[in-house]
Every structure is written in C-alpha cells, then in structure tokens.
Design a protein around this motif. Structure first.
Motif, PDB file in Angstrom:
ATOM      1  N   GLU A  18      -4.070  -9.194   5.608  1.00  0.00           N
ATOM      2  CA  GLU A  18      -3.527  -8.976   4.179  1.00  0.00           C
ATOM      3  C   GLU A  18      -2.078  -8.522   4.225  1.00  0.00           C
ATOM      4  O   GLU A  18      -1.324  -8.848   3.390  1.00  0.00           O
ATOM      5  CB  GLU A  18      -4.573  -8.280   3.520  1.00  0.00           C
ATOM      6  N   ASP A  19      -1.655  -7.718   4.990  1.00  0.00           N
ATOM      7  CA  ASP A  19      -0.568  -7.063   5.374  1.00  0.00           C
ATOM      8  C   ASP A  19       0.785  -8.181   5.457  1.00  0.00           C
ATOM      9  O   ASP A  19       1.623  -8.172   4.776  1.00  0.00           O
ATOM     10  CB  ASP A  19      -0.287  -6.170   6.371  1.00  0.00           C
ATOM     11  N   HIS A  22       1.069  -9.832   2.104  1.00  0.00           N
ATOM     12  CA  HIS A  22       1.622  -8.998   1.140  1.00  0.00           C
ATOM     13  C   HIS A  22       3.270  -8.979   1.390  1.00  0.00           C
ATOM     14  O   HIS A  22       3.925  -8.953   0.613  1.00  0.00           O
ATOM     15  CB  HIS A  22       0.997  -7.580   1.197  1.00  0.00           C
ATOM     16  N   ASP A  47       5.191  -5.294  -9.512  1.00  0.00           N
ATOM     17  CA  ASP A  47       3.996  -5.052  -8.646  1.00  0.00           C
ATOM     18  C   ASP A  47       2.950  -6.182  -9.025  1.00  0.00           C
ATOM     19  O   ASP A  47       2.318  -6.779  -8.060  1.00  0.00           O
ATOM     20  CB  ASP A  47       3.453  -3.709  -8.902  1.00  0.00           C
ATOM     21  N   ALA A  51       1.216  -8.647  -6.493  1.00  0.00           N
ATOM     22  CA  ALA A  51      -0.305  -9.045  -6.222  1.00  0.00           C
ATOM     23  C   ALA A  51      -0.475 -10.619  -6.663  1.00  0.00           C
ATOM     24  O   ALA A  51      -1.333 -11.032  -5.740  1.00  0.00           O
ATOM     25  CB  ALA A  51      -0.854  -8.186  -7.235  1.00  0.00           C
ATOM     26  N   THR A  54       0.513 -12.876  -3.624  1.00  0.00           N
ATOM     27  CA  THR A  54      -0.470 -12.335  -2.513  1.00  0.00           C
ATOM     28  C   THR A  54      -1.811 -13.214  -2.619  1.00  0.00           C
ATOM     29  O   THR A  54      -2.509 -13.798  -1.619  1.00  0.00           O
ATOM     30  CB  THR A  54      -0.722 -10.859  -2.442  1.00  0.00           C
TER      31      THR A  54
END
Length: 68
Positions: A18-19, A22, A47, A51, A54
């Motif tokens: 996930e990093d 992101h 932000d 999201a 991502t």
C-alpha cells in the motif's frame, strides 16, 4: 510526465505494498497539481485526490490479468 513512478505490476514488481501505491499516487497528484506540499486551504482536496488515486491503483492492479 511522472517518469520516475515505477511500474507496479508483475513481472516488474512481484510484491506491491500500500505504501508503494500511495507513493505513486502522491507523486502523480504533486505533478498534476504543481504543488509539492499544498497550502492549508488546499490540503483536504490534495489528500482526497491522493486517496482516490491510491484506491484506483489498487483496483487496477487487482483486476489486471498479466499473461506470461
């Protein structure tokens, strides 16, 4: 554009965190917006965009069929 974003699908990357997703999303949003760090009045929109990108990346990688 965004040439330094690495390919996240196999066989280029076997394990994608996930990093990783992101970081790629953050880089994309920074490029598109022209802001490395947005002003306080734009932080929420920035932000949310990170999201959303991502999440779209996760969905894309989960549904891609890579034939070898």
């Amino acid at each position: 554009m965004c040439r330094s974003i690495k390919t996240l699908r196999p066989p280029f990357q076997e394990i994608v965190t996930e990093d990783d997703m992101h970081a790629a999303a953050l880089q994309y949003v920074r490029k598109i917006s022209g802001f490395r760090a947005p002003a306080a009045h734009n932080a929420e929109a920035f932000d949310r965009a990170v999201a959303a990108v991502t999440a779209a990346t996760l969905e894309l990688l989960d549904t891609l069929e890579v034939r070898r």
